[in-house]
Design a protein around this motif. Structure first.
Motif, short mmCIF file in Angstrom:
data_model
loop_
_atom_site.label_atom_id
_atom_site.label_comp_id
_atom_site.label_asym_id
_atom_site.label_seq_id
_atom_site.Cartn_x
_atom_site.Cartn_y
_atom_site.Cartn_z
N GLY A 218 -11.01 23.30 -5.84
CA GLY A 218 -11.85 22.49 -6.73
C GLY A 218 -12.99 23.12 -7.07
O GLY A 218 -13.57 23.69 -6.31
N LEU A 219 -13.56 23.03 -8.45
CA LEU A 219 -14.66 23.47 -9.06
C LEU A 219 -15.49 22.51 -9.74
O LEU A 219 -14.90 21.37 -9.97
CB LEU A 219 -14.66 24.52 -10.00
CG LEU A 219 -13.73 25.71 -9.71
CD1 LEU A 219 -13.49 26.64 -11.01
CD2 LEU A 219 -14.44 26.42 -8.68
N SER A 220 -16.81 22.37 -9.57
CA SER A 220 -17.70 21.42 -10.36
C SER A 220 -18.86 22.09 -10.81
O SER A 220 -19.30 23.14 -10.17
CB SER A 220 -18.16 20.35 -9.28
OG SER A 220 -19.24 20.76 -8.53
N LEU A 236 -16.76 17.19 -12.05
CA LEU A 236 -15.55 17.81 -11.27
C LEU A 236 -14.77 18.19 -12.46
O LEU A 236 -14.13 17.42 -13.27
CB LEU A 236 -14.76 16.74 -10.49
CG LEU A 236 -13.44 17.33 -9.68
CD1 LEU A 236 -13.96 18.38 -8.66
CD2 LEU A 236 -12.88 15.94 -8.89
N VAL A 237 -14.25 19.42 -12.18
CA VAL A 237 -13.33 20.10 -13.20
C VAL A 237 -11.74 19.78 -13.02
O VAL A 237 -11.39 20.26 -11.80
CB VAL A 237 -13.48 21.78 -13.35
CG1 VAL A 237 -12.58 22.44 -14.23
CG2 VAL A 237 -15.13 21.90 -13.76
N ARG A 282 -20.00 25.51 -8.90
CA ARG A 282 -19.87 25.59 -7.60
C ARG A 282 -18.37 25.19 -6.90
O ARG A 282 -17.75 24.29 -7.73
CB ARG A 282 -20.85 24.61 -6.78
CG ARG A 282 -22.29 24.94 -6.79
CD ARG A 282 -22.60 26.08 -6.06
NE ARG A 282 -24.09 26.37 -6.35
CZ ARG A 282 -24.31 27.58 -7.08
NH1 ARG A 282 -23.46 28.15 -7.61
NH2 ARG A 282 -25.53 28.07 -7.13
N THR A 283 -18.00 25.43 -5.98
CA THR A 283 -16.72 24.89 -5.50
C THR A 283 -16.91 23.61 -5.03
O THR A 283 -17.94 22.92 -5.03
CB THR A 283 -16.29 25.64 -3.97
OG1 THR A 283 -17.16 25.61 -3.15
CG2 THR A 283 -16.16 27.13 -4.49
N ARG A 284 -15.66 22.88 -4.95
CA ARG A 284 -15.95 21.23 -4.50
C ARG A 284 -16.84 21.19 -3.27
O ARG A 284 -17.12 20.13 -3.03
CB ARG A 284 -14.47 20.91 -4.38
CG ARG A 284 -14.23 19.29 -4.35
CD ARG A 284 -12.96 19.09 -4.37
NE ARG A 284 -12.77 17.56 -4.39
CZ ARG A 284 -11.39 17.18 -4.47
NH1 ARG A 284 -10.29 17.83 -4.17
NH2 ARG A 284 -11.20 15.69 -4.65
N ALA A 285 -16.74 22.11 -2.43
CA ALA A 285 -17.47 21.97 -0.98
C ALA A 285 -18.77 22.41 -1.32
O ALA A 285 -19.61 22.52 -0.19
CB ALA A 285 -16.53 22.87 -0.07
#
Length: 326
Positions: A218-220, A236-237, A282-285
């Protein structure tokens, strides 16, 4: 080991002294393995069987390899799907069967259930077992996970992707030239804001770009601003993936990205002149290491009327009062 209670022992003694046949209550708990029922979904590939004790154990959709996703079927049941021809047409992933395991009593119950599931999956030709929820799951999937391969074709040029994505934002115009940035340690980009302007971002991966494990999950696109209307937020992508039987799947909600190479993201609108915004992927985390290689970032803007700007402020205030942060 605890000794059996007095009742079974006395019953056994009475039987020994009696001349007639009698039955004795069992003092040893049942060791029969839990029953596993099989719902066959696909034929297993013609490969050597994987021993039960070496099966890959997957307990979360985010840990599934690329090409395996979880979505709801026509009966609204969570179901594991394999995207056709992934990771290659000649050696794809295969969801072989859905497994149902009975409950097993005693302290070894969860361990016995897992062992029974692994044995059955191995017999069916699987090399992995997927259990969404870990030891508490009563439903599992016997899966053949195909070996990962390198891309068979070169990725599209980022220039083509930027033009393609810009076509979806026809009302916007670039504020500056696109920037080439590293995926490893993705940095923030600062944007000077103007009142009554709304902003958007286009991201296109370069040909050398490879998302890492966290990036695939996940990317945002994150925005931090001191403007009272734009504020701070994230986008959120997602990637839409056609699943079997016409079911629509969405990464990363149902699994990892499959073929994500570009996307657009709204950044918000500015209420005041002279403010700034910092934009970062950024990553989802929340991590800054997205993978290896590079991506291109293009910032665009469009002007809106004072009436529309005021309406956006009212909508934001109403959402804040309702406890929703946009």
């Amino acid at each position: 080991m605890m000794s059996p209670g007095p009742a079974p022992v006395l019953a056994a003694l009475a039987c020994a002294l009696s001349a007639t046949a009698c039955s004795v209550p069992s003092i040893v708990p049942s060791t029969a393995p839990p029953l596993v029922q099989v719902e066959r979904l696909s034929e297993a590939p013609a490969v050597p069987l994987t021993p039960a004790n070496t099966l890959m154990d997957i307990t979360s959709p985010l840990d599934l390899p690329v090409g395996l996703l979880v979505g709801n079927d026509a009966r609204d049941r969570p179901t594991l799907y394999a995207v056709p021809n992934m990771p290659s047409p000649t050696r794809p992933h295969v969801v072989i069967a859905r497994l149902y395991v009975g409950r097993s009593s005693g302290p070894q119950g969860p361990r016995a259930a897992l062992a029974a599931l692994r044995r059955k999956a191995s017999e069916l030709g699987a090399n992995a077992l997927f259990r969404d929820g870990g030891d508490a799951a009563r439903v599992a999937y016997a899966v053949y996970v195909a070996p990962a391969i390198e891309a068979l074709e070169s990725a599209p040029a980022p220039e083509e992707l930027l033009v393609q994505e810009a076509g979806r934002l026809a009302e916007y115009a670039p504020t500056r030239a696109a920037q080439r940035l590293p995926l490893e340690g993705a940095q923030e980009v600062t944007l000077a804001l103007a009142r009554g302007r709304c902003y958007a971002a286009i991201v296109a991966f370069d040909r050398d770009a490879v998302l890492g494990q966290d990036g695939q999950r996940g990317l945002s696109v994150e925005t931090r601003s001191n403007d009272p209307l734009m504020g701070t937020g994230g986008f959120l992508v997602t990637e839409s993936i056609p699943g079997p039987d016409g079911i629509e799947l969405t990464a990363p909600l149902h699994g990892r990205y499959i073929d994500l190479r570009s996307f657009t993201a709204p950044l918000g609108c500015a209420w005041e002149d002279g403010r700034e915004a910092a934009v970062a992927i950024r990553t989802r985390a929340g991590g800054a290491v997205l993978g290896t290689g590079h991506y291109w970032l293009q910032i665009l803007e469009r002007e809106i009327s004072d009436v529309e700007l005021e309406q956006r402020r009212k909508d934001r205030d109403a959402a804040t009062r309702d406890g929703v942060q946009r």
